[in-house]
Design an enzyme around this catalytic site. Structure first.
Site, PDB file in Angstrom:
ATOM      1  N   HIS A 359      15.910  13.668  -7.407  1.00  0.00           N
ATOM      2  CA  HIS A 359      16.486  13.831  -8.541  1.00  0.00           C
ATOM      3  C   HIS A 359      17.432  14.747  -9.483  1.00  0.00           C
ATOM      4  CE1 HIS A 359      15.193   9.092  -8.350  1.00  0.00           C
ATOM      5  NE2 HIS A 359      14.388  10.036  -7.827  1.00  0.00           N
ATOM      6  N   LYS A 550      21.815   8.724 -23.659  1.00  0.00           N
ATOM      7  CA  LYS A 550      20.293   9.035 -22.224  1.00  0.00           C
ATOM      8  C   LYS A 550      20.144   9.893 -23.034  1.00  0.00           C
ATOM      9  CE  LYS A 550      24.979  10.531 -20.603  1.00  0.00           C
ATOM     10  NZ  LYS A 550      24.949  10.111 -19.416  1.00  0.00           N
ATOM     11  N   ARG A 551      18.828  10.906 -22.281  1.00  0.00           N
ATOM     12  CA  ARG A 551      17.843  11.282 -23.041  1.00  0.00           C
ATOM     13  C   ARG A 551      18.745  12.567 -23.723  1.00  0.00           C
ATOM     14  NH1 ARG A 551      12.250  11.257 -21.574  1.00  0.00           N
ATOM     15  NH2 ARG A 551      11.996  13.180 -22.329  1.00  0.00           N
ATOM     16  N   LYS A 556      23.104  17.687 -20.539  1.00  0.00           N
ATOM     17  CA  LYS A 556      23.948  16.338 -20.545  1.00  0.00           C
ATOM     18  C   LYS A 556      24.978  16.735 -21.606  1.00  0.00           C
ATOM     19  CE  LYS A 556      19.885  13.808 -19.327  1.00  0.00           C
ATOM     20  NZ  LYS A 556      20.434  12.725 -18.111  1.00  0.00           N
ATOM     21  N   THR A 658      23.234   6.265 -14.023  1.00  0.00           N
ATOM     22  CA  THR A 658      22.647   5.090 -14.171  1.00  0.00           C
ATOM     23  C   THR A 658      23.364   4.178 -14.937  1.00  0.00           C
ATOM     24  OG1 THR A 658      20.612   5.485 -14.334  1.00  0.00           O
ATOM     25  CG2 THR A 658      21.233   5.504 -12.186  1.00  0.00           C
ATOM     26  N   LYS A 662      26.266   0.560 -15.665  1.00  0.00           N
ATOM     27  CA  LYS A 662      25.790   0.764 -16.605  1.00  0.00           C
ATOM     28  C   LYS A 662      27.232  -0.072 -17.948  1.00  0.00           C
ATOM     29  CE  LYS A 662      21.035   1.593 -15.972  1.00  0.00           C
ATOM     30  NZ  LYS A 662      20.193   2.582 -16.526  1.00  0.00           N
TER      31      LYS A 662
HETATM   32  C1  26Q Z   1       7.315  16.460 -13.838  1.00  0.00           C
HETATM   33  C2  26Q Z   1       6.428  16.825 -14.264  1.00  0.00           C
HETATM   34  C3  26Q Z   1       5.690  16.908 -15.329  1.00  0.00           C
HETATM   35  C4  26Q Z   1       6.113  16.132 -16.380  1.00  0.00           C
HETATM   36  C5  26Q Z   1       7.295  15.862 -16.252  1.00  0.00           C
HETATM   37  C6  26Q Z   1       7.931  15.365 -15.404  1.00  0.00           C
HETATM   38  C7  26Q Z   1       9.629  14.412 -14.639  1.00  0.00           C
HETATM   39  C8  26Q Z   1       9.458  12.984 -15.573  1.00  0.00           C
HETATM   40  C9  26Q Z   1      10.119  12.436 -15.517  1.00  0.00           C
HETATM   41  C10 26Q Z   1      10.348  15.240 -14.250  1.00  0.00           C
HETATM   42  C11 26Q Z   1      11.609  14.493 -14.040  1.00  0.00           C
HETATM   43  C12 26Q Z   1      11.344  12.839 -14.867  1.00  0.00           C
HETATM   44  C13 26Q Z   1      12.524  11.905 -14.403  1.00  0.00           C
HETATM   45  C14 26Q Z   1      13.632  12.310 -14.033  1.00  0.00           C
HETATM   46  C15 26Q Z   1      15.115  11.391 -14.128  1.00  0.00           C
HETATM   47  O1  26Q Z   1      15.055  10.620 -14.790  1.00  0.00           O
HETATM   48  N1  26Q Z   1      16.049  11.941 -13.401  1.00  0.00           N
HETATM   49  C16 26Q Z   1      17.630  10.896 -13.532  1.00  0.00           C
HETATM   50  O2  26Q Z   1      16.850  10.221 -12.264  1.00  0.00           O
HETATM   51  C17 26Q Z   1      18.282   9.551 -11.980  1.00  0.00           C
HETATM   52  C18 26Q Z   1      17.838   7.912 -10.849  1.00  0.00           C
HETATM   53  O3  26Q Z   1      18.127   9.638 -10.124  1.00  0.00           O
HETATM   54  C19 26Q Z   1      19.852   9.857 -12.339  1.00  0.00           C
HETATM   55  O4  26Q Z   1      20.851   9.395 -12.153  1.00  0.00           O
HETATM   56  C20 26Q Z   1      19.610  11.157 -13.100  1.00  0.00           C
HETATM   57  O5  26Q Z   1      21.203  11.848 -12.490  1.00  0.00           O
HETATM   58  C21 26Q Z   1      18.479  12.444 -13.095  1.00  0.00           C
HETATM   59  O6  26Q Z   1      18.501  13.030 -14.152  1.00  0.00           O
END
Ligand code: 26Q
Length: 816
Positions: A359, A550-551, A556, A658, A662
């Site tokens: 991702h 979004k975050r 972004k 995503t 939406k």
């Molecule tokens: C990893 C290690 C330690 C702590 C937290 C994390 C962690 C947690 C969540 C790393 C990444 C995430 C989330 C990532 C994320 O949401 N990525 C998004 O995924 C979507 C679905 O595929 C994409 O549409 C987005 O582009 C992407 O940013």
């Protein structure tokens, strides 16, 4: 002699529901109509709905067994479910009946719906994707299990105090969770620490500490089908035996204390700031849930099979990013050490069952874990990873990879500096398929971060573009538009979103366009009302609603959006008589609690908002609103009200997005870069119906390679310079003029890593084009309709069909 069990056949009529609610209120919640609070009514109504799901659940489970179906295990550290009540009502087709039943006892269903807390067990896109996928797997009848962690505390709640983000814990279980079934009989020990000893023919992992993982099950209903699935979440329970020995030593307090500590492993969701933090508790979480999950799926498999011979015909395990990748060494350990399979055979099973979705392309976000930490916490798994690595490097050499530098690059162990294990490489080496989440992302993934692997195993890499569930993101979130579409092309779009193409037949139909515009306006009014209630800010529903939700992250580029707001503000002040197109710029999103720059960006947005919103010269023609606590439920309220969707990440950084899907599905036009799924959205809706601007990912690479000089842009562009100087000198923060110095420097002097300056002029030009287009109400509405009509392929049903046929090789259950 026994007579067997007898169940009430639960009906769908309002009367039957009212009776169920009464029973559940009395016998389930222990209240009557006099003592019940709204919370109790919600609980009772939820139980009445759940009862109706359970029937289907039993049927599905029985069919899975009877058909000896292959099952998909979708492993994810995050499931961003949101609310369940109205979603389940729509799936069961009893929304109106429930409304009537509650009205009959004097309860307004809409206000009950708002009482339900979001299950916010995720950060953002990746977690919500998992939730959309569960919905689609159930709807398509794919036998799928979601596996994850039942965090006590989900995504923190965000309040805005003096323009700044303040985090509060999200104890979402405070009123109990009517949707889950605790399964105290389903518990597995999960071990940590200790050491390994080599016996004659196998390895033993001894002297460990352990915690139990206890299952909580939630029914996932399919839409308009009897098929359901299960989301099984693990919660940590201290081991009873451990207590006993401590009690016997007379250390009562000590025993209870360690109990608390070992149960910390499922306490909280870690916030993502897109850099690898390497916290030990996070690693414990990852292992905790995959260990329980692998034990559980082996037990389920062995219930109906006596050998592992058909394992890969019956089991598919999918890794949602690398977070669950320890499932690979854990399954190997269980097969080899516990079930005594030969290594080669076990490895063969592994390669046939695992698949992995990446991702992110950002190297700093890729998971790596310190070797020393792994050695201390999971010594046996580290050995297994070494063994996998040795076999892999040998295989690679056999295939002609003799180049030492290449071997170093592809090794699962990063030997540069502190030795670390590269989790993505482990996932690739042990999986049969690796996919990206949009066409561009999948290409770049193979060209850049995984280039060596794509050369070694080209057949392993593929793309499955993300999707979203139309049930939640259109039917549930946007009733006015859903109703209009029903009247225009029928109701089957809920199951086949491509049917929205039928809206193209209404091109030029003025009555339809007017109705479409009215539906949008209705959603805008709803949003204004709710925000005015919550924040006191009022604004005009006929203004252009420009949304970035979004975050908060530098890549972004909320900053690019803010710069446009400032430029627009300056232009209005310079030319107050001009007929400016009224605009409301809405922001929403959370910043990771440790991400300083993201938090400063929130503060800047709010400072700019205060200045702009209170300036009489603006006269309400520009408003800036930061909507607090963005999450699934806030998204359901905001997205249907958007006219313009901001998808403005630096090309090559947003894997897919995503939210972009939406918003387009709800009739917003996108202003965006050629990044992630924006590209495919543009191809589907047509170039006239989307505003594309800025550097392409190739141009981004070229610009960086040729020596990017943001200060030059600052010096050459007067409007940009003015805006940045206002930020630098405290125009928006008079009480604290130095507040935003870091923002200024990061853009002008410290490299502007995300090329905000490089895309500024093109963004402003695109926004001018937006204004010109928006004043043509009929033209804009026609484009909005083209967006809705064109995004059918971004249904998560399409995505899941691709996963099922091309990656998991599973078929829908025969539901008879
Ligand atoms: C990893 C290690 C330690 C702590 C937290 C994390 C962690 C947690 C969540 C790393 C990444 C995430 C989330 C990532 C994320 O949401 N990525 C998004 O995924 C979507 C679905 O595929 C994409 O549409 C987005 O582009 C992407 O940013």
């Amino acid at each position: 002699m026994t007579v067997g069990l007898e169940f009430d056949q639960l009906q769908s009529s309002a009367d039957a529901l009212r009776r169920s609610i009464s029973n559940r209120l009395m016998y389930g919640v222990g209240k009557d109509a006099v003592t019940a609070r709204p919370q109790d009514w919600l609980h009772a109504a939820a139980l009445a709905v759940r009862d109706r799901l359970v029937q289907r659940w039993m049927v599905t489970t029985r069919r899975q067994y009877d058909q000896d179906a292959k099952r998909v295990y979708y492993l994810s550290m995050e499931f961003l479910i949101g609310r369940t009540f109205s979603n389940a009502l729509l799936a069961l087709g009893i929304y109106d009946q429930m409304k009537e039943a509650l009205a009959d006892v004097g309860i307004d269903m809409e206000s009950l719906i708002d009482l339900e807390p979001d299950a916010a067990l995720g950060n953002g896109g990746l977690g919500r994707l998992a939730a959309c996928f569960l919905d689609s797997m159930a709807t398509l009848g794919i036998p799928g299990f979601g596996y994850g962690i039942r965090y006590d505390y989900g995504m923190f709640r965000q309040r805005i105090v003096n323009g700044e983000q303040v985090e509060a814990p999200d104890y979402w279980l405070h009123a109990g969770n009517p949707w889950e079934f605790p399964r105290p009989e389903v518990q597995y020990p999960v071990h940590f620490g200790g050491r390994t000893v080599q016996r004659d023919d196998h390895v033993e992992w001894i002297d460990t500490q352990h915690v139990n993982a206890m299952a909580y099950d939630t029914v996932i209903p399919g839409y308009a089908t009897d098929a359901t699935n299960t989301l099984r979440l693990w919660s940590a329970r201290a081991d009873e035996e451990l207590d006993l020995s401590a009690f016997n030593k007379g250390d009562y307090q000590g025993a209870v204390e360690t109990r608390n500590e070992s149960e910390n492993v499922s306490r909280l969701l870690y916030p993502d700031d897109s850099t690898m933090a390497g916290r030990e508790l996070r690693l414990r979480q990852e292992y905790f849930f995959v260990s329980a999950t692998m034990q559980d799926l082996i037990r389920r498999y062995l219930r109906t099979h006596s050998t592992f011979g058909r394992f890969s015909e019956k089991v598919a395990v999918h890794l949602n990013d690398t977070h669950p990748v320890l499932a690979i060494p854990e399954l190997l350990r269980l097969l080899v050490d516990v079930h005594h399979l030969p290594w080669a055979e076990a490895m063969g099973h592994i390669r046939r069952v695992f698949s992995y979705t990446n991702h992110t392309l950002m190297p700093e976000a890729l998971e790596t874990w310190d070797l020393e930490l792994l050695a201390r916490l999971l010594p046996r798994h580290l050995q297994i990873i070494f063994d996998i690595n040795a076999a892999f490097l040998t295989e690679a050499s056999d295939q002609g990879a003799h180049d030492l530098d290449l071997i170093r690059r592809i090794s699962l162990v990063d030997e540069f500096g502190h030795r670390r294990v590269r989790m993505a490489y482990l996932a690739i080496v042990a999986s049969h398929t690796v996919n990206g989440v949009s066409k561009l992302h999948s290409q770049l993934m193979q060209r850049d971060i995984f280039a060596d692997f794509a050369r070694l195993y080209p057949e392993r890499f593929t793309n499955v573009t993300n999707g979203i569930t139309p049930r939640r993101w259109l039917a549930q979130a946007n009733p006015p538009l859903a109703r209009l579409i029903d009247e225009s092309v029928g109701t089957n779009w809920r199951r086949d979103l491509l049917e929205l193409r039928g809206l193209r037949n209404l091109r030029g139909d003025a009555a339809f366009e007017a109705a479409f515009h009215a539906a949008k306006r209705c959603n805008k009014v709803r949003l204004v009302q709710r925000l005015t209630q919550r924040t006191g800010i009022a604004f005009d529903p006929d203004a252009l609603f420009d949304m970035q939700v979004k975050r908060i992250h530098e890549y972004k580029r909320q900053l690019l959006n803010v710069l446009h707001v400032i430029v627009r503000y300056n232009r209005i002040r310079e030319n107050p008589q001009s007929d400016w197109v009224p605009r409301v710029v809405l922001f929403a999103g959370k910043a990771a609690s440790a991400y300083r720059m993201a938090k400063t960006i929130i503060k800047l947005i709010n400072d700019v908002a205060e200045k702009v919103n209170s300036d009489p010269a603006v006269g309400g023609r520009l408003k800036v609103v930061f909507v607090p606590n963005y999450g699934v439920s806030v998204a359901e309220l905001m997205i249907p009200a958007a006219d313009l969707s901001e998808q403005i990440s630096t090309a090559g950084t947003e894997a897919s997005g995503t939210g972009n899907m939406k918003l387009a599905l709800n009739g917003a036009l996108t202003i965006g870069t050629l990044d992630g799924a924006n590209i495919e959205i543009g191809e589907s809706v047509g170039p006239e119906h989307i505003f594309i601007f800025g550097h392409t990912s190739d141009q981004v690479d070229a610009l960086r390679a040729s020596g990017y000089r943001p200060r030059q842009i600052y010096e050459d562009n007067a409007e940009l310079r003015t805006a940045l100087d206002q930020i630098r000198t405290g125009f928006f923060s008079p009480g604290d003029p130095a507040r935003f110095l870091d923002i200024f420097h990061s853009l002008v002097d410290w490299g502007d890593h995300y090329l905000v300056m490089a895309d500024f002029a093109a963004f402003i030009a695109a926004q001018e084009e937006v204004d010109r287009r928006f004043v043509d109400v009929a033209g804009w509405t026609a484009s909005a309709i083209e967006n809705v009509a064109g995004v059918g392929q971004f249904s998560s049903d399409r995505a899941i069909s691709e996963y099922a046929s091309d990656i998991w090789r599973v078929k829908p259950l025969d539901m008879g």
